[in-house]
Design an enzyme around this catalytic site. Sequence first.
Site, PDB file in Angstrom:
ATOM      1  N   CYS B 100      -7.068 -35.073   7.299  1.00  0.00           N
ATOM      2  CA  CYS B 100      -7.242 -35.841   8.622  1.00  0.00           C
ATOM      3  C   CYS B 100      -7.382 -34.873   9.814  1.00  0.00           C
ATOM      4  O   CYS B 100      -8.192 -35.396  10.875  1.00  0.00           O
ATOM      5  CB  CYS B 100      -6.291 -36.829   8.643  1.00  0.00           C
ATOM      6  N   CYS B 135       2.131 -41.001   9.682  1.00  0.00           N
ATOM      7  CA  CYS B 135       0.887 -40.620   8.946  1.00  0.00           C
ATOM      8  C   CYS B 135       1.532 -40.682   7.515  1.00  0.00           C
ATOM      9  O   CYS B 135       0.469 -40.963   6.561  1.00  0.00           O
ATOM     10  CB  CYS B 135       0.678 -38.968   9.367  1.00  0.00           C
ATOM     11  N   CYS B 198      26.781 -36.694  29.793  1.00  0.00           N
ATOM     12  CA  CYS B 198      25.993 -35.610  29.673  1.00  0.00           C
ATOM     13  C   CYS B 198      25.821 -34.657  30.783  1.00  0.00           C
ATOM     14  O   CYS B 198      25.995 -33.535  31.236  1.00  0.00           O
ATOM     15  CB  CYS B 198      24.493 -35.667  29.125  1.00  0.00           C
ATOM     16  N   CYS B 201      28.427 -32.013  32.290  1.00  0.00           N
ATOM     17  CA  CYS B 201      28.497 -30.923  31.904  1.00  0.00           C
ATOM     18  C   CYS B 201      27.169 -30.163  32.259  1.00  0.00           C
ATOM     19  O   CYS B 201      27.107 -28.987  32.794  1.00  0.00           O
ATOM     20  CB  CYS B 201      28.677 -30.731  30.455  1.00  0.00           C
ATOM     21  N   HIS B 202      25.972 -30.844  31.729  1.00  0.00           N
ATOM     22  CA  HIS B 202      24.508 -29.974  32.066  1.00  0.00           C
ATOM     23  C   HIS B 202      23.970 -30.240  33.471  1.00  0.00           C
ATOM     24  O   HIS B 202      23.066 -29.753  33.851  1.00  0.00           O
ATOM     25  CB  HIS B 202      23.656 -30.691  31.122  1.00  0.00           C
ATOM     26  N   ARG B 239      21.545 -32.308  18.117  1.00  0.00           N
ATOM     27  CA  ARG B 239      22.180 -31.440  19.158  1.00  0.00           C
ATOM     28  C   ARG B 239      23.232 -32.697  20.039  1.00  0.00           C
ATOM     29  O   ARG B 239      23.880 -32.561  20.434  1.00  0.00           O
ATOM     30  CB  ARG B 239      21.231 -30.823  19.937  1.00  0.00           C
ATOM     31  N   CYS B 243      26.986 -32.783  20.558  1.00  0.00           N
ATOM     32  CA  CYS B 243      27.680 -33.009  21.990  1.00  0.00           C
ATOM     33  C   CYS B 243      28.476 -34.318  22.386  1.00  0.00           C
ATOM     34  O   CYS B 243      29.578 -34.235  22.917  1.00  0.00           O
ATOM     35  CB  CYS B 243      26.598 -32.959  23.113  1.00  0.00           C
TER      36      CYS B 243
END
Lengths: 151, 282
Positions: B100, B135, B198, B201-202, B239, B243
């Site tokens: 395709c 698909c 999150c 820390c980030h 991931r 965390c």
Amino acid sequence: MKRTLALAVCVAMGGSVALADMLAPADVTYGDYGAVEQSLTGTPGDPENGAQVFLARKLGNCLACHANSDMADQPFHGEVGPPLDGIGSYRTEAELRGMIINSKKTFQGTIMPAFYVADDFTRNQDKFEGETILTAQQVEDVVAYLMTLTD
Amino acid sequence: MRLSTLKTAACGLALVAAPLAASAEDLLINGQVEINTEVQPADHMKGIVPVVRSGWTFRSPETQVLQMDDFDNPGMIFVDQGMSLWQTGDGETGESCADCHGDMAESMEGVRASMPKMNPEGTDLWTLEENINNCRTERMEADEWAWESSEMLAMTAAIGKQSRGMPVDVEIDGPAREWWERGEELYYQRVGQLDMACANCHEDNYDNMIRADHLSQGQINGFPVYRLKWGGLGSIHRRFKGCMKNIRAEPYNRGSDEFKALELYVASRGAGLDVETPSVRN
């Protein structure tokens, strides 16, 4: 549950920690700036054990965030919090106890975990539900250790 | 535009690009593919971070070099596997992706850079994994691949690589807006017994050491990434799970609405960074 059981056994065997003297997380009273005057156990902290709790990754893991010259032989000191050199000279025992129990009472919004709080945290793992990170005596031990960090 | 061009251009005008000029060395792959690893924040990131930085800039030189030559990059064998899966017929129809879509290098160029995005009907946010599985089930009449299966990782790595060097540019307006807002909420939501978000820390602490780890901005422009610790490729949602577990939170499931929303939001935080798939991390 596990802890209560261990304590019960301890008491039955004539251990030094009497249940009646142990302050539950919900019964802790904080001063205006988050200090906690009353010992959690009535048993003086053991600084040597406190150092182990400070280091252990599954306990305090304090070194993850705080550099500490007293542990210069250990690799990997963190940079997230302030270095704790000399902390015993400029903080009182009550202030340090409050900081470990629930640092958010002293520093609102801090990243530092509360080590003796058992509130329902959001999406806490089942195995930690209703549990504190450290036991009452471990908190006292860490406080005793911090008090040895003088200039 | 590549970093070097950008720097020269900016210097010619004014010193607005000072943080960029002070940056670490650029990531040059195979001596020819230049990757922007530090860029100015997009509008929705202004005031949140001064510079948007790829996770590569936080890694040790030993880890960094593994991504500078495809012969050294342990993720590349999975890219090759993905390219042969692309040609392999499967399912009731016996068709392959290539039947395709033709040449992957043409038809899949830029796809990773725009993921996740709303499905064609505009009713759901689809990650790259979900587009692939759509698909498989609808066109090939084949079974879905599990999120973290070796086939899915190989295919997302191969498709991702076709966007290497193209800036992350996800749609966050229109029907995607609700998802983005949910993702933003989750990014700042404190969770688990350690009660962290999150952002703690980030956003607040990137570039600081947390014990042996050098905290990055938690960007996802290199996924699926080859992690030395995993000894293989891992998905974005793997991931995220890791965390969350580290802060003693109950992670969401791979493919959950929460992780899809978070994926869109985190992707948008890295808008402008070039896709690095497959990147290498420790």
